[in-house]
Structure formats: C-alpha cells, structure tokens
Write a protein that holds these residues in place. Structure first.
Motif, PDB file in Angstrom:
ATOM      1  N   GLY A   1       0.759  -1.164   0.013  1.00 21.87           N
ATOM      2  CA  GLY A   1      -0.019  -0.096   0.020  1.00 21.87           C
ATOM      3  C   GLY A   1       1.071   1.329   0.087  1.00 21.87           C
ATOM      4  N   ALA A   2       0.476   2.266   0.942  1.00 27.66           N
ATOM      5  CA  ALA A   2       1.101   3.620   0.742  1.00 27.66           C
ATOM      6  C   ALA A   2       2.353   3.641   1.768  1.00 27.66           C
ATOM      7  N   ALA A   3       2.852   2.243   2.257  1.00 28.64           N
ATOM      8  CA  ALA A   3       3.903   2.478   3.322  1.00 28.64           C
ATOM      9  C   ALA A   3       5.343   3.123   2.720  1.00 28.64           C
ATOM     10  N   ASN A   4       5.451   2.883   1.431  1.00 26.59           N
ATOM     11  CA  ASN A   4       6.782   3.675   1.022  1.00 26.59           C
ATOM     12  C   ASN A   4       6.555   4.886   0.540  1.00 26.59           C
ATOM     13  N   ASP A   5       5.297   5.672   0.450  1.00 31.73           N
ATOM     14  CA  ASP A   5       5.051   6.994   0.070  1.00 31.73           C
ATOM     15  C   ASP A   5       5.985   7.966   0.805  1.00 31.73           C
ATOM     16  N   SER A   6       6.230   9.003   0.076  1.00 31.13           N
ATOM     17  CA  SER A   6       7.113  10.136   0.892  1.00 31.13           C
ATOM     18  C   SER A   6       5.925  10.648   1.903  1.00 31.13           C
ATOM     19  N   PHE A   7       6.699  11.021   2.846  1.00 32.96           N
ATOM     20  CA  PHE A   7       5.933  11.501   4.029  1.00 32.96           C
ATOM     21  C   PHE A   7       5.570  10.334   4.924  1.00 32.96           C
ATOM     22  N   SER A   8       5.142   9.050   4.617  1.00 28.43           N
ATOM     23  CA  SER A   8       4.547   8.198   5.470  1.00 28.43           C
ATOM     24  C   SER A   8       5.480   7.830   6.609  1.00 28.43           C
ATOM     25  N   ASP A   9       6.750   7.792   6.459  1.00 24.63           N
ATOM     26  CA  ASP A   9       7.685   7.905   7.693  1.00 24.63           C
ATOM     27  C   ASP A   9       8.479   9.082   8.049  1.00 24.63           C
ATOM     28  N   GLY A  10       7.917  10.209   7.571  1.00 21.94           N
ATOM     29  CA  GLY A  10       8.553  11.698   7.895  1.00 21.94           C
ATOM     30  C   GLY A  10       9.461  12.000   6.842  1.00 21.94           C
ATOM     31  N   LEU A  11       9.861  11.082   5.852  1.00 21.29           N
ATOM     32  CA  LEU A  11      10.981  10.950   4.758  1.00 21.29           C
ATOM     33  C   LEU A  11      10.435  11.399   3.219  1.00 21.29           C
ATOM     34  N   LEU A  12      11.115  11.882   2.385  1.00 28.74           N
ATOM     35  CA  LEU A  12      10.714  11.899   1.113  1.00 28.74           C
ATOM     36  C   LEU A  12      11.231  10.153   0.505  1.00 28.74           C
ATOM     37  N   GLU A  13      10.362   9.925  -0.563  1.00 28.15           N
ATOM     38  CA  GLU A  13      10.430   8.700  -0.995  1.00 28.15           C
ATOM     39  C   GLU A  13      11.801   8.878  -1.871  1.00 28.15           C
ATOM     40  N   HIS A  14      12.584   7.489  -1.908  1.00 25.85           N
ATOM     41  CA  HIS A  14      13.860   7.275  -2.759  1.00 25.85           C
ATOM     42  C   HIS A  14      13.454   7.408  -4.139  1.00 25.85           C
ATOM     43  N   PRO A  15      14.571   7.766  -5.154  1.00 21.30           N
ATOM     44  CA  PRO A  15      14.256   7.741  -6.635  1.00 21.30           C
ATOM     45  C   PRO A  15      13.852   6.260  -7.073  1.00 21.30           C
ATOM     46  N   GLN A  16      13.110   6.222  -8.123  1.00 16.77           N
ATOM     47  CA  GLN A  16      12.609   5.013  -8.704  1.00 16.77           C
ATOM     48  C   GLN A  16      13.257   4.891 -10.235  1.00 16.77           C
ATOM     49  N   TYR A  17      13.388   3.524 -10.533  1.00 15.38           N
ATOM     50  CA  TYR A  17      13.760   3.457 -11.911  1.00 15.38           C
ATOM     51  C   TYR A  17      13.194   2.211 -12.270  1.00 15.38           C
ATOM     52  N   THR A  18      12.856   2.409 -13.991  1.00 22.24           N
ATOM     53  CA  THR A  18      12.327   1.068 -14.528  1.00 22.24           C
ATOM     54  C   THR A  18      12.917   0.815 -15.642  1.00 22.24           C
ATOM     55  N   ARG A  19      12.691  -0.177 -16.514  1.00 26.51           N
ATOM     56  CA  ARG A  19      13.566  -0.516 -17.840  1.00 26.51           C
ATOM     57  C   ARG A  19      13.365   0.787 -18.733  1.00 26.51           C
ATOM     58  N   PRO A  20      14.105   0.939 -19.604  1.00 25.80           N
ATOM     59  CA  PRO A  20      15.415   0.348 -19.834  1.00 25.80           C
ATOM     60  C   PRO A  20      16.619   0.355 -18.909  1.00 25.80           C
ATOM     61  N   ARG A  21      17.544  -0.393 -18.913  1.00 29.36           N
ATOM     62  CA  ARG A  21      18.707  -0.121 -17.947  1.00 29.36           C
ATOM     63  C   ARG A  21      19.567   0.967 -18.042  1.00 29.36           C
TER      64      ARG A  21
END
Ligand code: ADE
Length: 234
Positions: free
Chosen positions: A165-185
């Motif tokens: 669910g939303a556990a990793n969202d920005s602010f859910s633990d008082g922090l902004l979310e880490h960067p995300q990547y998807t394909r291509p490498r």
C-alpha cells in the motif's frame, strides 16, 4: 468509508471520482462518495446561497440556511457522528498525519465554500475541522476537496491494489521517497544504479533508506527536524 461533498459545483467532481485509484475504490465499494448541491436547500425563487456581508465591502458570503440544512440532510440516520471538514485557507495546513487520521474515520462531510467565505455562524454552529491545502487562495474549496479525497482514499486498505500500500510513500515515515527506476537499464547514457540490478535485497533496502534520507536533507530539511530528529536518520 462514506464521503459527502457539499458544493455549489458537483459537476467538478464527476471525472475525478470516476478515474484512477479513487474511481476504482468507488467501484469496488471501498468508499461511497456523494456530492450534494447547497442550492438544493434554498427556499427562494432565485435559489440564493449567498448574500452581501453586514460589514460591507466587496464580495458575497455563503448563508447559514443552505449549509446547515445540507449538513443535516447528509447526516440524517447516521449512527456515528460524521467528521465535518470545512475547506478554507484559514484552516490547519493539510499534511500526511492529518490525512492518515481522516482515513480512519467512517464518515467525512466536506464543505466547499465559494465567494468571500462562510457566515461565521457556520463555524460556530457546526464546529467543523478547518483545513487548508496551502498558503494560497483558491476561488473555491472544490480543488482542495479533491486533493483531500485523493490523499485519504489511497490510504484505505486495498485502494492501491498491492500489499505494501502506501507504506513507502513520501511522508509516510516522515521522509521523502527514494528515486525510482524502471526499464530500460540505460537511457540516453543514463544508467540505473548498479545496486538495483544486484538482486541483493538487504543492499537495495539500505540504498533506498540512504537515498531517502539524502533527498529529504537536500529538499526538505524541515521534515528531519519535525519528525524524529537527525539521530534517527544517520
Ligand atoms: N479555499 C480557498 N483557498 C483554499 C485553500 N488554500 N485551502 C483550502 N480551501 C480553500
């Protein structure tokens, strides 16, 4: 959960309530959302919802009658008292803690104002929680109500359709979310960080946490002070 939106412009909400995560939550019955027009609670031939302020000056003020009657109408027959929320730039500033609190309520009634604001007796009589979505003035509460509904509904268990669910969202633990990547490498000579391709879950988790803290320090150092302090985020 049930959400009643009281507004002069119910049509504004239609596409939003039918789309994306909120649309799916409505269709699957996680949340029931109804829009009610204050104008349906007027009794004069012009269907007036506003009038000139006694204090003089420009603009019009939302009248008590249609607002009290609309709130009473949507509250009728409800066993648990609804949480009434008035959207106003004078309210407490919305944040993820407030969103999370509201997501645990069973019935929200949102009051969207227009014109110069509400007759003060609406505040005094209904005692709503007053919420602002930021220090700027919108021409009405509708856009603010959409923001609030979106933020609350995505926290309802099952709304996001994946277990975390939303556990990793920005602010859910008082922090902004880490960067995300998807394909291509590789894209235009820009590489996905090696660690994310390693398959080493512990290292990936440590990377996420480091990036999250670094990003928060860079962009929103105020969040580190507000939450559990820098000692918790070495
Ligand atoms: N109505 C007008 N401006 C607003 C704001 N910033 N937040 C919530 N409601 C509003």
């Amino acid at each position: 959960m049930r959400i009643d939106v009281l507004t002069l412009f119910p049509e504004v909400f239609e596409p939003f309530l039918a789309s994306s995560i909120v649309g799916r939550a409505v269709t699957s019955g996680l949340v029931e959302i109804a829009c009610t027009n204050f104008r349906d609670f007027t009794h004069d031939k012009h269907r007036s919802v506003d009038d000139r302020p006694f204090s003089g000056g420009p603009g019009m003020v939302m009248m008590c009658g249609p607002v009290f009657d609309a709130v009473e109408h949507v509250s009728r027959g409800c066993e648990v008292e609804a949480t009434k929320i008035l959207l106003t730039p004078q309210g407490e500033r919305l944040n993820q803690r407030i969103v999370s609190e509201l997501s645990r309520d069973s019935h929200l009634v949102l009051l969207c104002g227009h014109y110069e604001g509400f007759d003060e007796r609406i505040r005094l009589g209904l005692r709503p929680r007053e919420i602002s979505i930021g220090d700027y003035v919108l021409s009405g509460g509708e856009a603010a109500a959409i923001v609030l509904v979106d933020a609350v509904v995505r926290l309802l268990p099952g709304a996001l359709g994946h277990e975390d669910g939303a556990a990793n969202d920005s602010f859910s633990d008082g922090l902004l979310e880490h960067p995300q990547y998807t394909r291509p490498r590789t894209y235009r000579d820009m590489e996905v960080p090696e660690v994310l391709l390693s398959g080493n879950h512990a290292e990936i988790e440590a990377w996420r946490r480091r990036e999250s803290i670094e990003r928060t320090r860079d962009r929103r150092p105020d969040l580190l002070k507000e939450s559990d302090g820098p000692n918790e985020h070495p």
